[in-house]
Design a protein around this motif. Structure first.
Motif, PDB file in Angstrom:
ATOM      1  N   VAL A 183       0.818  -1.218   0.000  1.00 38.78           N
ATOM      2  CA  VAL A 183       0.000   0.000   0.000  1.00 38.78           C
ATOM      3  C   VAL A 183       0.851   1.267   0.000  1.00 38.78           C
ATOM      4  CG1 VAL A 183      -1.957  -1.125   1.117  1.00 38.78           C
ATOM      5  CG2 VAL A 183      -0.169  -0.092   2.527  1.00 38.78           C
ATOM      6  N   ASN A 184       2.129   1.151  -0.272  1.00 38.28           N
ATOM      7  CA  ASN A 184       3.004   2.322  -0.219  1.00 38.28           C
ATOM      8  C   ASN A 184       2.646   3.391  -1.244  1.00 38.28           C
ATOM      9  OD1 ASN A 184       5.002   1.759   1.934  1.00 38.28           O
ATOM     10  ND2 ASN A 184       5.452  -0.033   0.678  1.00 38.28           N
ATOM     11  N   ASP A 185       2.062   2.984  -2.379  1.00 40.97           N
ATOM     12  CA  ASP A 185       1.683   3.959  -3.395  1.00 40.97           C
ATOM     13  C   ASP A 185       0.178   4.209  -3.428  1.00 40.97           C
ATOM     14  OD1 ASP A 185       0.998   1.482  -4.309  1.00 40.97           O
ATOM     15  OD2 ASP A 185       2.005   1.635  -6.237  1.00 40.97           O
ATOM     16  N   LEU A 186      -0.534   3.799  -2.376  1.00 35.43           N
ATOM     17  CA  LEU A 186      -1.988   3.958  -2.357  1.00 35.43           C
ATOM     18  C   LEU A 186      -2.399   5.427  -2.435  1.00 35.43           C
ATOM     19  CD1 LEU A 186      -4.856   2.923  -2.142  1.00 35.43           C
ATOM     20  CD2 LEU A 186      -4.554   2.722   0.341  1.00 35.43           C
ATOM     21  N   GLU A 187      -1.726   6.288  -1.696  1.00 37.40           N
ATOM     22  CA  GLU A 187      -2.097   7.708  -1.728  1.00 37.40           C
ATOM     23  C   GLU A 187      -1.948   8.278  -3.130  1.00 37.40           C
ATOM     24  OE1 GLU A 187      -1.601  10.627   1.198  1.00 37.40           O
ATOM     25  OE2 GLU A 187      -0.938   9.243   2.740  1.00 37.40           O
ATOM     26  N   ALA A 188      -0.916   7.868  -3.835  1.00 34.17           N
ATOM     27  CA  ALA A 188      -0.717   8.369  -5.204  1.00 34.17           C
ATOM     28  C   ALA A 188      -1.844   7.908  -6.120  1.00 34.17           C
ATOM     29  CB  ALA A 188       0.634   7.897  -5.737  1.00 34.17           C
ATOM     30  N   HIS A 189      -2.268   6.652  -5.972  1.00 29.96           N
ATOM     31  CA  HIS A 189      -3.373   6.146  -6.799  1.00 29.96           C
ATOM     32  C   HIS A 189      -4.680   6.858  -6.467  1.00 29.96           C
ATOM     33  CE1 HIS A 189      -1.041   3.085  -8.728  1.00 29.96           C
ATOM     34  NE2 HIS A 189      -0.779   2.425  -7.618  1.00 29.96           N
ATOM     35  N   LEU A 190      -4.921   7.108  -5.183  1.00 29.64           N
ATOM     36  CA  LEU A 190      -6.142   7.806  -4.795  1.00 29.64           C
ATOM     37  C   LEU A 190      -6.110   9.268  -5.236  1.00 29.64           C
ATOM     38  CD1 LEU A 190      -6.806   6.247  -1.277  1.00 29.64           C
ATOM     39  CD2 LEU A 190      -8.282   6.087  -3.286  1.00 29.64           C
ATOM     40  N   GLN A 191      -4.920   9.857  -5.228  1.00 28.46           N
ATOM     41  CA  GLN A 191      -4.786  11.221  -5.729  1.00 28.46           C
ATOM     42  C   GLN A 191      -5.146  11.277  -7.211  1.00 28.46           C
ATOM     43  OE1 GLN A 191      -3.912  14.169  -4.020  1.00 28.46           O
ATOM     44  NE2 GLN A 191      -4.554  15.088  -5.969  1.00 28.46           N
ATOM     45  N   GLU A 192      -4.673  10.298  -7.973  1.00 27.88           N
ATOM     46  CA  GLU A 192      -5.010  10.237  -9.401  1.00 27.88           C
ATOM     47  C   GLU A 192      -6.513  10.087  -9.594  1.00 27.88           C
ATOM     48  OE1 GLU A 192      -4.157   7.554 -13.426  1.00 27.88           O
ATOM     49  OE2 GLU A 192      -3.183   7.017 -11.535  1.00 27.88           O
ATOM     50  N   ALA A 193      -7.130   9.202  -8.803  1.00 28.92           N
ATOM     51  CA  ALA A 193      -8.575   9.002  -8.905  1.00 28.92           C
ATOM     52  C   ALA A 193      -9.321  10.286  -8.565  1.00 28.92           C
ATOM     53  CB  ALA A 193      -9.014   7.868  -7.985  1.00 28.92           C
ATOM     54  N   SER A 194      -8.880  10.952  -7.510  1.00 29.02           N
ATOM     55  CA  SER A 194      -9.517  12.196  -7.095  1.00 29.02           C
ATOM     56  C   SER A 194      -9.440  13.254  -8.193  1.00 29.02           C
ATOM     57  CB  SER A 194      -8.851  12.704  -5.815  1.00 29.02           C
ATOM     58  OG  SER A 194      -9.434  13.907  -5.380  1.00 29.02           O
ATOM     59  N   GLU A 195      -8.309  13.339  -8.858  1.00 33.54           N
ATOM     60  CA  GLU A 195      -8.136  14.315  -9.935  1.00 33.54           C
ATOM     61  C   GLU A 195      -9.011  13.980 -11.136  1.00 33.54           C
ATOM     62  OE1 GLU A 195      -3.941  14.286 -10.613  1.00 33.54           O
ATOM     63  OE2 GLU A 195      -3.486  15.409  -8.774  1.00 33.54           O
ATOM     64  N   LEU A 196      -9.129  12.680 -11.455  1.00 36.08           N
ATOM     65  CA  LEU A 196      -9.998  12.275 -12.562  1.00 36.08           C
ATOM     66  C   LEU A 196     -11.451  12.654 -12.285  1.00 36.08           C
ATOM     67  CD1 LEU A 196      -8.544   8.728 -13.360  1.00 36.08           C
ATOM     68  CD2 LEU A 196      -8.447  10.733 -14.861  1.00 36.08           C
ATOM     69  N   ILE A 197     -11.874  12.466 -11.048  1.00 42.82           N
ATOM     70  CA  ILE A 197     -13.255  12.785 -10.678  1.00 42.82           C
ATOM     71  C   ILE A 197     -13.460  14.297 -10.634  1.00 42.82           C
ATOM     72  CG2 ILE A 197     -14.920  12.642  -8.777  1.00 42.82           C
ATOM     73  CD1 ILE A 197     -13.674   9.826  -8.209  1.00 42.82           C
ATOM     74  N   GLU A 198     -12.451  15.030 -10.184  1.00 46.08           N
ATOM     75  CA  GLU A 198     -12.543  16.492 -10.151  1.00 46.08           C
ATOM     76  C   GLU A 198     -12.674  17.057 -11.568  1.00 46.08           C
ATOM     77  OE1 GLU A 198     -10.067  20.353  -8.377  1.00 46.08           O
ATOM     78  OE2 GLU A 198      -9.414  18.305  -7.934  1.00 46.08           O
ATOM     79  N   GLN A 199     -11.964  16.438 -12.507  1.00 40.23           N
ATOM     80  CA  GLN A 199     -12.022  16.898 -13.893  1.00 40.23           C
ATOM     81  C   GLN A 199     -13.401  16.668 -14.497  1.00 40.23           C
ATOM     82  OE1 GLN A 199      -8.868  14.756 -15.841  1.00 40.23           O
ATOM     83  NE2 GLN A 199      -7.293  15.630 -14.524  1.00 40.23           N
ATOM     84  N   GLU A 200     -14.025  15.567 -14.114  1.00 41.62           N
ATOM     85  CA  GLU A 200     -15.367  15.233 -14.624  1.00 41.62           C
ATOM     86  C   GLU A 200     -16.174  14.609 -13.498  1.00 41.62           C
ATOM     87  OE1 GLU A 200     -17.516  12.390 -17.978  1.00 41.62           O
ATOM     88  OE2 GLU A 200     -15.348  12.686 -18.047  1.00 41.62           O
ATOM     89  N   PRO A 201     -16.847  15.434 -12.704  1.00 40.71           N
ATOM     90  CA  PRO A 201     -17.584  14.922 -11.544  1.00 40.71           C
ATOM     91  C   PRO A 201     -18.598  13.849 -11.909  1.00 40.71           C
ATOM     92  CG  PRO A 201     -17.414  17.310 -11.448  1.00 40.71           C
ATOM     93  CD  PRO A 201     -16.929  16.899 -12.815  1.00 40.71           C
ATOM     94  N   ILE A 202     -18.818  12.926 -10.991  1.00 37.64           N
ATOM     95  CA  ILE A 202     -19.775  11.837 -11.192  1.00 37.64           C
ATOM     96  C   ILE A 202     -21.144  12.296 -10.707  1.00 37.64           C
ATOM     97  CG2 ILE A 202     -20.394   9.493 -10.473  1.00 37.64           C
ATOM     98  CD1 ILE A 202     -17.379   8.885 -10.387  1.00 37.64           C
TER      99      ILE A 202
END
Length: 345
Positions: free
Chosen positions: A47-66
């Motif tokens: 889980v060492n890179d979990l925050e980075a993956h969640l940051q990417e997900a957060s940015e994708l959702i921010e770009q196009e909200p669900i």
């Protein structure tokens, strides 16, 4: 239905993208949720890179909200393989991003999930819901009594990737599990079905069994958003007769070096030369060396005579097209609608 209350962006029938290790990352998880399902990002064991993956997900959702999603949680989930995942690192990431759900699987012992459950609920003030994957009636009862999760993922033996070496198919496992939970006073726990489901007919069958939602993993191996080698994807698209062409075994874990799994768990994958060379499950040094050489071949390591692991469930034989996640979900919804229209009454 509880799931529609906790995940207000979903469309019916509710399709859940399984957290496949190293494959279900931000693009796939977000795509499934954006298409009206519940996408899960796989944190796996490291889980060492979990925050980075969640940051990417957060940015994708921010770009196009669900549309329809709450702003208090990230409209997707995170899946953990609990025998290897670090709780403290996981907590930090979950507390920061507040995914709508966390999915627990494969602890060394069921009681290990008590600490994980309490910690996640406390860190997110109960906003992040607890999902626990089970493969037997007893595991479901243990999980319900120990953790009182919001959701139990009932996984039948046809599932790809890792699951119990001994278990029942979803057709018998699901109703027996539901009956046992009701008798024990846990009727409030939502149940979703998993294992060998790859298209609309399988989804419809699970809904008739009483599932609130249906999990698919193998089908999303052939999605454009999956983080997957092209050679692996091609094996999935070529495979037919999934009950015969796949096998649950420990051979692939030994060859891959992922040997921390609990003893009662094995991985279902497409049969290849590595498995055929492992007589009675015994992996020789020659087999390990051949596997290491196959890794150097890249996509060719999954060729017709390939040796590299391709985890997949028995539903793999029904998959013959590479599609975006949205098209997969839309096709399933159309098919389920057509099936329902043909039912009497």
């Amino acid at each position: 239905m509880y799931l529609q209350k906790d995940y207000p962006w979903v469309e019916s029938p509710i399709i859940i993208g399984a957290p496949m290790r190293l494959i279900s990352l931000a693009p796939l998880a977000v795509a499934v949720s954006r298409a009206g399902g519940i996408g899960f990002l796989s944190a796996g064991t490291d889980v060492n890179d979990l925050e980075a993956h969640l940051q990417e997900a957060s940015e994708l959702i921010e770009q196009e909200p669900i549309e329809g999603a709450s702003t208090s949680t990230l409209p997707m989930g995170v899946g953990f393989i609990n025998w290897g995942a670090d709780l403290n690192i996981s907590l930090q990431a979950v507390k920061r991003f507040r995914p709508a759900a966390v999915w627990f699987f494969a602890p060394h012992k069921n009681s290990d999930l008590v600490q994980w459950t309490h910690a996640m609920r406390e860190a997110t003030e109960g906003e992040t819901k607890i999902w626990i994957q089970v493969g037997s009636v007893q595991d479901a009862l243990d999980a319900a009594k120990l953790c009182n999760p919001e959701v139990l993922v009932v996984q039948g033996s046809d599932a790809g990737g890792h699951g119990l070496e001994r278990g029942a198919g979803i057709i018998s496992l699901f109703p027996e599990t539901a009956d046992a939970l009701k008798e024990a006073g846990f009727e409030h726990v939502s149940l979703v079905a998993a294992g060998g489901i790859a298209e609309g007919r399988g989804v419809s069958a699970c809904l008739v069994l009483g599932a609130e939602g249906v999990v698919m993993g193998t089908r999303f191996l052939a999605s454009t958003e999956a983080q997957i080698a092209k050679g692996y994807q091609n094996v999935v698209l070529r495979a037919r007769d999934g009950g015969v062409s796949t096998v649950r075994t420990k051979v692939y874990d030994i060859l891959r070096g992922t040997t921390g799994w609990p003893q009662r768990i094995g991985g279902r994958g497409i049969i290849n030369q590595s498995f055929l060379d492992a007589k009675d499950g015994n992996v020789t040094e020659e087999n390990k060396q051949a596997y290491a050489e196959a890794l150097k071949r890249g996509d060719l390591g999954w060729s017709e005579d390939g040796r590299l692991t391709a985890y997949a469930g028995t539903g793999v034989g029904m998959i013959d097209k590479l599609q975006p996640a949205r098209e997969i979900l839309e096709k399933i919804r159309r098919d389920v609608g057509e099936i329902n229209s043909r039912l009497p009454g």
